[in-house]
Design an enzyme around this catalytic site. Sequence first.
Site, PDB file in Angstrom:
ATOM      1  N   LYS A 147      31.147  45.993  53.595  1.00 16.95           N
ATOM      2  CA  LYS A 147      30.772  46.405  54.965  1.00 16.95           C
ATOM      3  C   LYS A 147      30.598  47.924  55.042  1.00 16.95           C
ATOM      4  O   LYS A 147      30.559  48.493  56.121  1.00 16.95           O
ATOM      5  CB  LYS A 147      31.849  45.967  55.956  1.00 16.95           C
ATOM      6  CG  LYS A 147      32.023  44.459  56.024  1.00 16.95           C
ATOM      7  CD  LYS A 147      33.224  44.099  56.879  1.00 16.95           C
ATOM      8  CE  LYS A 147      33.537  42.622  56.769  1.00 16.95           C
ATOM      9  NZ  LYS A 147      34.881  42.307  57.259  1.00 16.95           N
ATOM     10  N   HIS A 195      37.430  46.946  27.798  1.00 18.03           N
ATOM     11  CA  HIS A 195      38.145  45.750  28.259  1.00 18.03           C
ATOM     12  C   HIS A 195      39.406  45.658  27.394  1.00 18.03           C
ATOM     13  O   HIS A 195      39.519  44.819  26.508  1.00 18.03           O
ATOM     14  CB  HIS A 195      37.251  44.524  28.087  1.00 18.03           C
ATOM     15  CG  HIS A 195      37.709  43.329  28.874  1.00 18.03           C
ATOM     16  ND1 HIS A 195      38.943  43.260  29.476  1.00 18.03           N
ATOM     17  CD2 HIS A 195      37.097  42.146  29.144  1.00 18.03           C
ATOM     18  CE1 HIS A 195      39.071  42.093  30.091  1.00 18.03           C
ATOM     19  NE2 HIS A 195      37.955  41.402  29.904  1.00 18.03           N
ATOM     20  N   ARG A 199      37.978  33.369  34.331  1.00 17.82           N
ATOM     21  CA  ARG A 199      38.996  33.270  33.275  1.00 17.82           C
ATOM     22  C   ARG A 199      39.913  34.502  33.271  1.00 17.82           C
ATOM     23  O   ARG A 199      41.132  34.365  33.269  1.00 17.82           O
ATOM     24  CB  ARG A 199      38.301  33.132  31.923  1.00 17.82           C
ATOM     25  CG  ARG A 199      39.258  32.975  30.767  1.00 17.82           C
ATOM     26  CD  ARG A 199      38.513  33.058  29.436  1.00 17.82           C
ATOM     27  NE  ARG A 199      37.082  32.969  29.630  1.00 17.82           N
ATOM     28  CZ  ARG A 199      36.302  32.064  29.054  1.00 17.82           C
ATOM     29  NH1 ARG A 199      36.823  31.177  28.256  1.00 17.82           N
ATOM     30  NH2 ARG A 199      35.001  32.069  29.264  1.00 17.82           N
ATOM     31  N   THR A 200      39.341  35.681  33.277  1.00 17.85           N
ATOM     32  CA  THR A 200      40.172  36.895  33.227  1.00 17.85           C
ATOM     33  C   THR A 200      41.052  36.991  34.472  1.00 17.85           C
ATOM     34  O   THR A 200      42.245  37.281  34.381  1.00 17.85           O
ATOM     35  CB  THR A 200      39.287  38.149  33.084  1.00 17.85           C
ATOM     36  OG1 THR A 200      38.485  38.003  31.919  1.00 17.85           O
ATOM     37  CG2 THR A 200      40.102  39.409  32.965  1.00 17.85           C
ATOM     38  N   ARG A 243      38.496  45.123  38.032  1.00 15.51           N
ATOM     39  CA  ARG A 243      37.291  44.796  37.258  1.00 15.51           C
ATOM     40  C   ARG A 243      36.098  45.293  38.056  1.00 15.51           C
ATOM     41  O   ARG A 243      35.998  45.042  39.271  1.00 15.51           O
ATOM     42  CB  ARG A 243      37.180  43.295  37.037  1.00 15.51           C
ATOM     43  CG  ARG A 243      36.076  42.937  36.037  1.00 15.51           C
ATOM     44  CD  ARG A 243      35.974  41.449  35.922  1.00 15.51           C
ATOM     45  NE  ARG A 243      35.058  41.044  34.872  1.00 15.51           N
ATOM     46  CZ  ARG A 243      35.427  40.639  33.684  1.00 15.51           C
ATOM     47  NH1 ARG A 243      36.699  40.603  33.350  1.00 15.51           N
ATOM     48  NH2 ARG A 243      34.532  40.237  32.809  1.00 15.51           N
TER      49      ARG A 243
END
Lengths: 172, 321
Positions: B94, B146, B66-67, B116
């Site tokens: 990696k 947030h 959603r974000t 994020r």
Amino acid sequence: MLTSTLNITELLDNLETDIRQQIALRRLNTPLLIGIHSGGAWIARHMHQRLGLTEPLGLLDITFYRDDFSQIGMHPNVKASQLPPHLEGRDIILLDDVFYTGRTIRAALNEIFDYGRPNQVLLAVLIERNGRQIPLQPDCRGARIELPEGQRIKLTGPEPLAIEVQTLACAA
Amino acid sequence: MSRHLQLTENGKLKHFLSIEGLDKALLTEILDTAESFAGISEHQVKKVPLLRGKTIVNLFFENSTRTRTTFELAATRLSADVLNINIATSATSKGESLLDTIRNLEAMHVDMFVVRHALSGAAHFIAQHTAPHISVINAGDGQHAHPTQAMLDMFTIRQHKKHFEGLKVAIVGDILHSRVARSQILALNTLGVSEVRVIAPKTLLPAHVRSMGVIPLHDMDAGLKDVDVIIMLRLQKERMNSAFLPSESEFFRCYGLTEAKLALAKPDAIVMHPGPINRGVEIASSVADGSQSVILQQVSNGIAVRMAVMTMTMGSRGGMQ
């Protein structure tokens, strides 16, 4: 015309006459009048009444379409544009207070075309001044004036409408 | 530190990492700018050309459909190009360091990172080390912040309540693990609400929660009395490394929002939830889908608020390349 002789009523009279001629010449069909925030919207309210147009007045805020975002950033107090959802095939009279560089009109046309492809767009301004920077020019005007570099003309209002000539330092 | 990092010399928003350090005027400017963008999603052409030619990278080290989607929609509605980096298959998996990943993306001439990360402070770290012309937006870091979620919540509250002054707001549930709650509390207090109550079992409240300018309560009935806004939070089971609760059904019985509990709040109280919701755990379906719920409006508002933050950060520097 000299700036000292600018008279709002005369300018509105001249503009009305010019627009009526162009409506007839270009055979505009139930034109939609759109004023650009904020000075253009003030003039458009007067002109909408004078011309007795039946279509509701449209209002346009071009902030999101300006080409100088990278230089000046975002203006927080954007007024929402009020336009019919579809402008496809419409005859439009686009109205602003002062025509200077032409960049405002370029932005306005870009926004209008995001609502659809109009049939014709007639550009009307209360005052056209020198300093055009891109190849656009008005079809109708209340007056054409010459201003020295470093001066600008500003409409104040909405009631009463008045015209001020400002030097660049206080015009910022 | 946060204010210094987030703002330009003339006080404009350069990065958006946290509500901390930002004043009421700036938060209000974000809300006003979002208001301007709110109508664009309803246009036939859902785009404006403000960020045409800019490249925005969604760097999601932690999943969130959603974000990420609302950030992507916000960017595309501003006409920016968007690059979604799939971290699961990216170079960091990696063995490449985070900074090397950032340096490589910078070399591709990007303009903004939306970050994020599961670790608190990740967005700050990137903002401190990235090139000066790049803006960083925190899309959620660990248990820290947030900020865009908090601002879309503030936007939704303002839509319904007009003013923040005089409001009583209850935040209910897993406060301990919630970065959203931290940002919401900062934003609500900065914007001047009268009272912020946090309602949760003791195990789900931070130790010094009172120092955040809130009233801690453990009783739902007392906590919801006469509130204007109820913000329900998700139980963040993925962040719980020990037993914080007897059971989910026990939690719902004590702290779940039902129609009966909602009736204790003011009759025009709104119900919010940052999502994703756990029906029957923190909120009853009849409340989540009820007339006082504004949960889906929060999702829509997320696009306008993120458009506002993107344009404010990108337009903060004159002569931006």
